[in-house]
Design a protein around this motif. Structure first.
Motif, mmCIF file in Angstrom:
data_model
loop_
_atom_site.group_PDB
_atom_site.id
_atom_site.type_symbol
_atom_site.label_atom_id
_atom_site.label_comp_id
_atom_site.label_asym_id
_atom_site.label_seq_id
_atom_site.Cartn_x
_atom_site.Cartn_y
_atom_site.Cartn_z
ATOM 1 N N TYR A 139 0.852 -1.188 0.000
ATOM 2 C CA TYR A 139 0.000 0.000 0.000
ATOM 3 C C TYR A 139 0.889 1.238 0.000
ATOM 4 O O TYR A 139 1.878 1.300 0.742
ATOM 5 N N TYR A 140 0.516 2.212 -0.828
ATOM 6 C CA TYR A 140 1.289 3.440 -0.941
ATOM 7 C C TYR A 140 0.391 4.662 -0.836
ATOM 8 O O TYR A 140 -0.747 4.653 -1.331
ATOM 9 N N GLU A 141 0.913 5.704 -0.203
ATOM 10 C CA GLU A 141 0.326 7.026 -0.363
ATOM 11 C C GLU A 141 1.007 7.586 -1.612
ATOM 12 O O GLU A 141 2.238 7.633 -1.687
ATOM 13 N N THR A 142 0.205 7.979 -2.572
ATOM 14 C CA THR A 142 0.722 8.444 -3.852
ATOM 15 C C THR A 142 0.393 9.913 -4.042
ATOM 16 O O THR A 142 -0.756 10.320 -3.880
ATOM 17 N N VAL A 143 1.411 10.697 -4.373
ATOM 18 C CA VAL A 143 1.224 12.116 -4.650
ATOM 19 C C VAL A 143 1.623 12.353 -6.101
ATOM 20 O O VAL A 143 2.741 12.034 -6.513
ATOM 21 N N TRP A 144 0.682 12.898 -6.887
ATOM 22 C CA TRP A 144 0.930 13.209 -8.294
ATOM 23 C C TRP A 144 0.899 14.721 -8.437
ATOM 24 O O TRP A 144 -0.101 15.355 -8.124
ATOM 25 N N GLU A 145 2.001 15.302 -8.862
ATOM 26 C CA GLU A 145 2.106 16.747 -9.017
ATOM 27 C C GLU A 145 2.292 17.081 -10.498
ATOM 28 O O GLU A 145 3.092 16.446 -11.181
ATOM 29 N N ILE A 146 1.563 18.076 -10.971
ATOM 30 C CA ILE A 146 1.727 18.594 -12.329
ATOM 31 C C ILE A 146 2.170 20.040 -12.183
ATOM 32 O O ILE A 146 1.429 20.870 -11.646
ATOM 33 N N PHE A 147 3.370 20.336 -12.628
ATOM 34 C CA PHE A 147 3.954 21.656 -12.443
ATOM 35 C C PHE A 147 3.480 22.604 -13.535
ATOM 36 O O PHE A 147 3.408 22.240 -14.706
ATOM 37 N N ASN A 148 3.197 23.840 -13.150
ATOM 38 C CA ASN A 148 2.713 24.866 -14.056
ATOM 39 C C ASN A 148 3.890 25.454 -14.830
ATOM 40 O O ASN A 148 4.921 25.778 -14.249
ATOM 41 N N GLU B 83 -2.917 0.299 -3.896
ATOM 42 C CA GLU B 83 -2.318 -1.003 -3.633
ATOM 43 C C GLU B 83 -1.646 -1.440 -4.926
ATOM 44 O O GLU B 83 -2.317 -1.641 -5.946
ATOM 45 N N LEU B 84 -0.310 -1.547 -4.898
ATOM 46 C CA LEU B 84 0.456 -1.838 -6.108
ATOM 47 C C LEU B 84 1.470 -2.940 -5.873
ATOM 48 O O LEU B 84 2.035 -3.060 -4.795
ATOM 49 N N GLU B 85 1.713 -3.675 -6.921
ATOM 50 C CA GLU B 85 2.774 -4.674 -6.912
ATOM 51 C C GLU B 85 4.096 -4.035 -7.338
ATOM 52 O O GLU B 85 5.152 -4.343 -6.804
ATOM 53 N N ASP B 86 4.014 -3.109 -8.317
ATOM 54 C CA ASP B 86 5.221 -2.563 -8.929
ATOM 55 C C ASP B 86 4.984 -1.108 -9.323
ATOM 56 O O ASP B 86 4.190 -0.825 -10.213
ATOM 57 N N THR B 87 5.693 -0.178 -8.671
ATOM 58 C CA THR B 87 5.507 1.247 -8.976
ATOM 59 C C THR B 87 6.024 1.583 -10.377
ATOM 60 O O THR B 87 5.445 2.427 -11.056
ATOM 61 N N ASP B 88 7.093 0.913 -10.824
ATOM 62 C CA ASP B 88 7.614 1.142 -12.177
ATOM 63 C C ASP B 88 6.536 0.842 -13.217
ATOM 64 O O ASP B 88 6.303 1.628 -14.136
ATOM 65 N N ALA B 89 5.894 -0.302 -13.084
ATOM 66 C CA ALA B 89 4.859 -0.703 -14.035
ATOM 67 C C ALA B 89 3.676 0.261 -14.006
ATOM 68 O O ALA B 89 3.107 0.593 -15.053
ATOM 69 N N TYR B 90 3.314 0.744 -12.822
ATOM 70 C CA TYR B 90 2.199 1.689 -12.697
ATOM 71 C C TYR B 90 2.488 2.971 -13.476
ATOM 72 O O TYR B 90 1.656 3.447 -14.254
ATOM 73 N N VAL B 91 3.687 3.532 -13.285
ATOM 74 C CA VAL B 91 4.042 4.779 -13.956
ATOM 75 C C VAL B 91 4.140 4.570 -15.465
ATOM 76 O O VAL B 91 3.615 5.369 -16.251
ATOM 77 N N LYS B 92 4.779 3.503 -15.902
ATOM 78 C CA LYS B 92 4.892 3.232 -17.339
ATOM 79 C C LYS B 92 3.519 3.057 -17.974
ATOM 80 O O LYS B 92 3.261 3.551 -19.071
ATOM 81 N N ASN B 93 2.622 2.365 -17.291
ATOM 82 C CA ASN B 93 1.273 2.165 -17.808
ATOM 83 C C ASN B 93 0.501 3.485 -17.872
ATOM 84 O O ASN B 93 -0.262 3.726 -18.805
#
Length: 76
Positions: free
Chosen positions: A3-12, A28-38
């Motif tokens: 389980y992760y707390e995830t923060v997504w920031e988009i810079f102006n 809830e993730l198995e692989d953070t690399d795969a999540y970001v790539k997807n």
């Protein structure tokens, strides 16, 4: 799975506006690399990954000329 707390920031990109969009969620993730790539699949991106001493995983991403950042902090 972890389980992760995830923060997504988009810079102006505007020079006089330092605000950014920030989205926070728990995932809830198995692989953070795969999540970001997807998440950015099919787009031309550059991704830099950093792992901090406390275990936080940070991805700095440039997609379509916009800087974004994903931070994953494991929730025990």
């Amino acid at each position: 799975m972890k389980y992760y707390e995830t923060v997504w920031e988009i810079f102006n990109k505007c020079a006089n506006n330092q605000m950014r969009d920030v989205f926070i969620e728990e995932l809830e993730l198995e692989d953070t690399d795969a999540y970001v790539k997807n998440k950015f699949q099919g787009r031309e991106v550059s991704i830099d990954k950093t792992v901090r001493e406390d275990g936080t995983v940070i991805y700095d991403i440039v997609a379509s000329g916009i800087h974004e950042r994903y931070s994953f902090t494991e929730i025990p």
